[in-house]
Design an enzyme around this catalytic site. Structure first.
Site, PDB file in Angstrom:
ATOM      1  N   GLU A  92       0.818  -1.205   0.000  1.00 47.57           N
ATOM      2  CA  GLU A  92       0.000   0.000   0.000  1.00 47.57           C
ATOM      3  C   GLU A  92       0.856   1.262   0.000  1.00 47.57           C
ATOM      4  OE1 GLU A  92      -4.112  -1.456   2.028  1.00 47.57           O
ATOM      5  OE2 GLU A  92      -2.572  -0.849   3.422  1.00 47.57           O
ATOM      6  N   CYS A 105       3.187   8.371   1.499  1.00 54.46           N
ATOM      7  CA  CYS A 105       3.756   7.347   2.382  1.00 54.46           C
ATOM      8  C   CYS A 105       3.984   6.099   1.531  1.00 54.46           C
ATOM      9  CB  CYS A 105       2.767   7.089   3.523  1.00 54.46           C
ATOM     10  SG  CYS A 105       3.303   5.814   4.658  1.00 54.46           S
ATOM     11  N   CYS A 112       6.707  -7.339   6.714  1.00 52.57           N
ATOM     12  CA  CYS A 112       7.849  -6.840   7.480  1.00 52.57           C
ATOM     13  C   CYS A 112       8.247  -7.915   8.474  1.00 52.57           C
ATOM     14  CB  CYS A 112       7.491  -5.553   8.220  1.00 52.57           C
ATOM     15  SG  CYS A 112       8.906  -4.864   9.115  1.00 52.57           S
ATOM     16  N   CYS A 116       6.640  -5.562  14.942  1.00 51.01           N
ATOM     17  CA  CYS A 116       6.236  -4.694  16.058  1.00 51.01           C
ATOM     18  C   CYS A 116       4.800  -5.033  16.460  1.00 51.01           C
ATOM     19  CB  CYS A 116       6.345  -3.233  15.654  1.00 51.01           C
ATOM     20  SG  CYS A 116       8.022  -2.776  15.199  1.00 51.01           S
ATOM     21  N   CYS A 119       1.623  -2.997  15.062  1.00 44.08           N
ATOM     22  CA  CYS A 119       1.636  -2.678  13.635  1.00 44.08           C
ATOM     23  C   CYS A 119       0.952  -3.784  12.828  1.00 44.08           C
ATOM     24  CB  CYS A 119       3.088  -2.509  13.196  1.00 44.08           C
ATOM     25  SG  CYS A 119       3.272  -2.358  11.426  1.00 44.08           S
ATOM     26  N   GLY A 166       6.893  -2.281   5.761  1.00 44.58           N
ATOM     27  CA  GLY A 166       8.287  -2.698   5.684  1.00 44.58           C
ATOM     28  C   GLY A 166       9.246  -1.825   6.470  1.00 44.58           C
ATOM     29  N   GLU A 167      10.404  -2.417   6.752  1.00 49.93           N
ATOM     30  CA  GLU A 167      11.507  -1.700   7.409  1.00 49.93           C
ATOM     31  C   GLU A 167      12.492  -1.320   6.300  1.00 49.93           C
ATOM     32  OE1 GLU A 167      13.052  -0.478  10.503  1.00 49.93           O
ATOM     33  OE2 GLU A 167      14.327   0.024   8.802  1.00 49.93           O
ATOM     34  N   SER A 198      12.007   6.151   7.799  1.00 45.32           N
ATOM     35  CA  SER A 198      11.588   5.799   9.147  1.00 45.32           C
ATOM     36  C   SER A 198      12.103   4.406   9.459  1.00 45.32           C
ATOM     37  CB  SER A 198      10.059   5.823   9.213  1.00 45.32           C
ATOM     38  OG  SER A 198       9.633   5.356  10.463  1.00 45.32           O
ATOM     39  N   SER A 220      11.325   4.830  15.077  1.00 41.02           N
ATOM     40  CA  SER A 220      10.175   4.295  15.817  1.00 41.02           C
ATOM     41  C   SER A 220      10.658   3.895  17.202  1.00 41.02           C
ATOM     42  CB  SER A 220       9.616   3.068  15.094  1.00 41.02           C
ATOM     43  OG  SER A 220       9.186   3.415  13.817  1.00 41.02           O
ATOM     44  N   LEU A 221      10.491   4.765  18.167  1.00 42.29           N
ATOM     45  CA  LEU A 221      11.027   4.512  19.503  1.00 42.29           C
ATOM     46  C   LEU A 221      10.006   3.744  20.358  1.00 42.29           C
ATOM     47  CD1 LEU A 221      13.580   5.011  21.183  1.00 42.29           C
ATOM     48  CD2 LEU A 221      12.514   7.110  22.019  1.00 42.29           C
ATOM     49  N   HIS A 222       8.883   4.353  20.616  1.00 42.25           N
ATOM     50  CA  HIS A 222       7.708   3.691  21.211  1.00 42.25           C
ATOM     51  C   HIS A 222       7.865   3.217  22.647  1.00 42.25           C
ATOM     52  CE1 HIS A 222       6.176   3.951  17.217  1.00 42.25           C
ATOM     53  NE2 HIS A 222       6.989   3.051  16.740  1.00 42.25           N
ATOM     54  N   ASN A 299      -3.856   3.089  16.166  1.00 44.19           N
ATOM     55  CA  ASN A 299      -5.050   2.666  15.436  1.00 44.19           C
ATOM     56  C   ASN A 299      -5.286   1.194  15.721  1.00 44.19           C
ATOM     57  OD1 ASN A 299      -5.883   5.048  13.889  1.00 44.19           O
ATOM     58  ND2 ASN A 299      -3.782   4.917  13.154  1.00 44.19           N
ATOM     59  N   CYS A 342      -1.778   5.745  10.180  1.00 44.58           N
ATOM     60  CA  CYS A 342      -0.509   5.148  10.545  1.00 44.58           C
ATOM     61  C   CYS A 342      -0.701   3.803  11.246  1.00 44.58           C
ATOM     62  CB  CYS A 342       0.210   6.110  11.476  1.00 44.58           C
ATOM     63  SG  CYS A 342       1.886   5.664  11.722  1.00 44.58           S
TER      64      CYS A 342
HETATM   65  S1  SF4 Z   1       6.275  -0.626  12.605  1.00 44.00           S
HETATM   66 FE1  SF4 Z   1       7.603  -0.682  10.779  1.00 44.00          FE
HETATM   67  S2  SF4 Z   1       9.319  -2.008  11.444  1.00 44.00           S
HETATM   68 FE2  SF4 Z   1       7.647  -2.402  12.891  1.00 44.00          FE
HETATM   69  S3  SF4 Z   1       6.546  -4.174  12.022  1.00 44.00           S
HETATM   70 FE3  SF4 Z   1       5.535  -2.313  11.258  1.00 44.00          FE
HETATM   71  S4  SF4 Z   1       6.465  -1.935   9.274  1.00 44.00           S
HETATM   72 FE4  SF4 Z   1       7.836  -3.335  10.396  1.00 44.00          FE
END
Ligand code: SF4
Length: 382
Positions: A92, A105, A112, A116, A119, A166-167, A198, A220-222, A299, A342
């Site tokens: 997407e 985006c 991925c 996370c 996600c 994806g990363e 990112s 992406s700290l979180h 979300n 997001c």
């Molecule tokens: S936040 Fe980014 S790195 Fe983490 S699973 Fe989702 S797409 Fe992958």
């Protein structure tokens, strides 16, 4: 005969391709402009190229976009496309219009592998890296579609964020030529400050990106400590917070902006308490890193088992960071009526790594951190 998809090449790559055809390198610049600035895919249209070159291109090359499976437009103007990348995989991309900018985006992988917890993409597992052409094709299609759709002659997309599926730093070799095409004045001419990678924290690749193609960076700290981040962003077990922050500091020596953006997804009862804000402030101070915080309302999706922090708590968290001198914004959610906000990008992924299965098992046997809803009684929060 297989032909080369010219979306795969940055200008250097296209020049090398043209040289193999026995053409001068400057022809590559003309061709690059036709493809990216004008959105042309038919070589016969490229009338300032010699006829002999057009004929060679017709048999050796193509400009091939990704097939669009669906397009959804939100009432706020956000548009989400689902692109077919073959073998049952789909990725997407999302266009987010604002008064002073148009942001796309973009996805870098089908699925991925980082996994996370908060996600949707991570919960689907991982199929494969996208090629440079598949990354660039999202921008190529969106830019030229939007010019027609919005009846504009000028550039519509001013910003790109590599924050889709994806990363990106786990697909480094495809990413860098794609970034170079985005930045190239003969293509999209985007400012380095307006292209953001990112990452969840692939430390060695942060250093390489700083050397090879520095652009704006979001991390992406979180979580404010390793125990919590190990659970939310599993890559933290390999590259813990202290190493990540030191890599960010090194990156700043090359970056077009003088700060790193820390993304922080607000999860109800998990990472949104006053203590977490205090720990974040301590972390930033102890590493003396120039940064901004972007708080993201989560979300929710059922498989995550997580909930969105209530808005008053998000605002209190933002206030705590701001009062400690950290620039903090709260992201507006856009396109949530079309699942384009997001963390909602999910595409369609043939999971080849069984990551989705492992994540489902993790939910059953939580290990390091107890995730529990916070008490709803704290008066300052409601
Ligand atoms: S936040 Fe980014 S790195 Fe983490 S699973 Fe989702 S797409 Fe992958």
């Amino acid at each position: 005969m297989t032909t080369a998809n010219l979306l795969e090449f940055d200008l250097e790559g296209l020049a090398a391709f043209c040289e193999k055809l026995g053409e001068k390198r400057f022809r590559a610049t003309q061709l690059f402009r036709w493809i990216h600035q004008r959105g042309a895919s038919d070589f016969a249209q490229m009338t300032d190229l010699a006829k002999s070159l057009r004929e060679k291109l017709a048999t050796t090359a193509r400009v091939e976009a990704l097939p669009v499976i669906t397009q959804h437009e939100s009432k706020d103007g956000t548009i989400k496309w689902l692109f077919d990348v073959g073998d049952g995989n789909a990725v997407e991309a999302v266009f987010i219009p604002e008064d002073d900018r148009g942001t796309l985006c973009v996805s870098s992988q089908a699925g991925c592998a980082v996994g996370c917890r908060f996600c949707s993409t991570g919960h689907q597992g991982f199929s494969r890296n996208l090629s440079t052409g598949e990354i660039v094709a999202q921008l190529w299609f969106a830019e030229h579609f939007l010019r027609k759709h919005l009846k504009r002659d000028d550039r519509v997309i001013s910003n790109v964020v590599m924050m889709g599926m994806g990363e990106p730093l786990q697909n480094y070799t495809a990413l860098v030529p794609a970034l170079r095409t985005m930045l190239d004045d003969n293509a999209y001419g985007l400012s380095r400050r307006r292209v953001t990678v990112s990452t969840s924290g692939v430390v060695p690749m942060i250093d390489r990106l700083g050397a090879d193609c520095p652009v704006a960076m979001a991390v992406s700290l979180h979580a404010p400590n390793d125990a919590l981040r190990d659970d939310l962003v599993p890559l933290n077990r390999k590259y813990p917070i202290a190493e990540l922050l030191e890599a960010c500091k090194r990156y700043l020596a090359h970056a077009p902006r003088d700060f790193i953006t820390f993304e922080y997804c607000m999860l109800d009862g998990v990472n949104d308490q006053p203590e977490h804000a205090r720990q974040l402030v301590g972390l930033v101070r102890s590493h003396n890193i120039s940064c901004k915080f972007n708080l993201i309302p989560f979300n929710p999706f059922p498989a995550s088992g997580l909930l969105r922090s209530p808005q008053p708590r998000v605002l209190a968290f933002a206030r705590a960071l701001s009062e400690a001198g950290l620039v903090t914004t709260v992201r507006k959610t856009r396109g949530d009526d079309i699942d384009a906000a997001c963390g909602q990008l999910a595409g369609d992924v043939k999971d080849r790594t069984r990551a989705a299965e492992r994540m489902a098992q993790r939910r059953v046997s939580e290990r390091t951190v107890v995730l529990h809803p916070v008490r709803k009684t704290a008066p300052q929060e409601h």
